[in-house]
Scaffold this motif. Structure first.
Motif, PDB file in Angstrom:
ATOM      1  N   PRO A   1       0.930  -1.202  -0.030  1.00 57.10           N
ATOM      2  CA  PRO A   1      -0.007  -0.110   0.006  1.00 57.10           C
ATOM      3  C   PRO A   1       1.081   1.269   0.132  1.00 57.10           C
ATOM      4  N   PHE A   2       2.274   1.067   0.184  1.00 57.89           N
ATOM      5  CA  PHE A   2       2.960   2.363   0.120  1.00 57.89           C
ATOM      6  C   PHE A   2       4.083   2.075  -0.911  1.00 57.89           C
TER       7      PHE A   2
ATOM      8  N   VAL B   1       3.737  11.841  -7.057  1.00 60.55           N
ATOM      9  CA  VAL B   1       2.907  12.026  -5.855  1.00 60.55           C
ATOM     10  C   VAL B   1       1.246  11.517  -6.389  1.00 60.55           C
ATOM     11  N   ARG B   2       1.196  12.458  -7.396  1.00 61.19           N
ATOM     12  CA  ARG B   2      -0.202  12.165  -8.329  1.00 61.19           C
ATOM     13  C   ARG B   2      -0.245  10.544  -8.831  1.00 61.19           C
ATOM     14  N   ALA B   3       0.975  10.189  -9.450  1.00 69.24           N
ATOM     15  CA  ALA B   3       0.749   8.860  -9.941  1.00 69.24           C
ATOM     16  C   ALA B   3       0.509   7.668  -8.781  1.00 69.24           C
ATOM     17  N   ALA B   4       1.364   7.954  -7.694  1.00 67.26           N
ATOM     18  CA  ALA B   4       1.162   7.063  -6.679  1.00 67.26           C
ATOM     19  C   ALA B   4      -0.506   7.108  -6.055  1.00 67.26           C
ATOM     20  N   HIS B   5      -1.008   8.184  -6.026  1.00 66.59           N
ATOM     21  CA  HIS B   5      -2.267   8.464  -5.366  1.00 66.59           C
ATOM     22  C   HIS B   5      -3.329   7.897  -6.284  1.00 66.59           C
TER      23      HIS B   5
ATOM     24  N   ASP C   1      -3.136   5.450  -8.156  1.00 70.75           N
ATOM     25  CA  ASP C   1      -3.075   3.980  -8.128  1.00 70.75           C
ATOM     26  C   ASP C   1      -3.346   3.409  -6.774  1.00 70.75           C
ATOM     27  N   GLY C   2      -3.954   4.530  -5.857  1.00 68.57           N
ATOM     28  CA  GLY C   2      -4.290   3.845  -4.694  1.00 68.57           C
ATOM     29  C   GLY C   2      -3.417   3.662  -3.579  1.00 68.57           C
TER      30      GLY C   2
END
Length: 322
Positions: A213-214, A246-250, A252-253
């Motif tokens: 998740p991280f 950060v936008r790419a990770a968010h 993707d959940g």
């Protein structure tokens, strides 16, 4: 006589004032510091009570280092904190799990921090186990199976992965560092720990969100930061890269934590922290407990777009009809 009585009265009033101040200070100590929603205390080198120290300071999580203790019949984990010669480091269960479980049990809401629903983040970094014959570090040690055995008695308060479903708990255990085996977590039907993945896991074929998740990455390396330089302010390109990650990770959940953020000098460190906060990085971690706490307690300074000053036009002169 009157002067003596006045002196005694003043003394008693002073004692009463000291008592009130002391009671307020003690009350603040019992309540703990204000909650630091994005703060993670990195306690790889100590103190010997990292979980209690982080919780008292208001941090939302703590990172600890562990190693296998080879001198016990049943394998156990000890912290990597520095100790006096001849004195063993405290065990992971004694210094981390038990204090956190005690706080959860004493909280009516069943959480580490009062009035906070989100789980407390417990990040665990393993130090490779040395081979008893050669002294070299093993590629894969017994850390995970030992950790899993220690976590199971605390299952009711831990975030669990059960048959493909994540069940939130009071504490979420995330394994960080390269030493943990991904296969141990991928093949488990029931487990009480998760992995900190990499940004490459956002690509097809990467670890699923239920396992990692991280995500993390060396921020200084990605941005091309040179330790010989000073960045009191971020260059525009570096700011764009950070916010894009950060936008790419968010999207993707996933939640984000960056590693290798410069420790100093202070203006550079604060510049990195400011940009991470503005980019909505989920966790900001540091060994500098006091400095990070002071930074996170400051109100967020939001930037507004520049607006041009309104242009006022003079009214047209009246035309004389005469």
């Amino acid at each position: 006589m009157d002067n003596a009585l006045a002196t005694v009265a003043v003394g008693l009033a002073g004692l009463a004032t000291c008592g009130v101040v002391g009671a307020i200070a003690a009350s603040r100590v019992r309540r703990g510091r204000p909650y630091l929603a994005n703060g993670l205390f990195v306690a790889l080198d100590g103190p010997v009570d990292p979980a209690a120290t982080a919780a008292r300071a208001g941090f939302a999580g703590v990172e600890v280092g562990v190693r296998i203790d080879p001198d016990t019949t049943t394998p156990t984990l000890r912290l990597t904190c520095a100790m006096p010669p001849g004195e063993p480091a405290p065990t992971f269960d004694q210094a981390v799990l038990t204090p956190l479980a005690t706080r959860v049990a004493g909280n009516p809401l069943g959480r580490v921090h009062a009035r906070r629903a989100e789980p407390f983040l417990l990040m665990v970094r393993a130090e490779p186990e040395p081979d008893p014959e050669t002294g070299a570090t093993r590629a894969e040690g017994r850390e995970y199976e030992t950790l899993d055995r220690l976590l199971r008695p605390h299952a009711p308060i831990l975030t669990q992965f059960l048959g493909g479903r994540v069940v939130p708990g009071a504490i979420t255990v995330v394994l960080t560092g390269a030493h943990w085996s991904r296969a141990d977590l991928l093949g488990a039907y029931e487990r009480y720990a998760f992995l900190e993945g990499r940004f490459s896991d956002l690509e097809p074929g990467g670890l699923p969100v239920g396992v990692a998740p991280f995500v993390t990455e060396s921020l200084a390396t990605r941005l091309g930061f040179d330790a010989q330089e000073e960045w009191p302010e971020f260059p525009a390109e570096a700011r764009h890269i950070l916010r894009s990650l950060v936008r790419a990770a968010h999207a993707d959940g996933r939640r984000v934590r960056f590693a290798d953020v410069p420790d100093g000098p202070r203006p550079v460190r604060n510049a990195f922290w400011r940009e991470m906060r503005a980019a909505e990085v989920d966790v900001i971690a540091s060994r500098h407990r006091g400095a990070l706490a002071r930074f996170l307690r400051k109100p967020v300074q939001r930037t507004y777009k520049h607006r041009a000053a309104p242009v006022r036009y003079a009214s047209a002169p009246e035309v004389n009809s005469r």
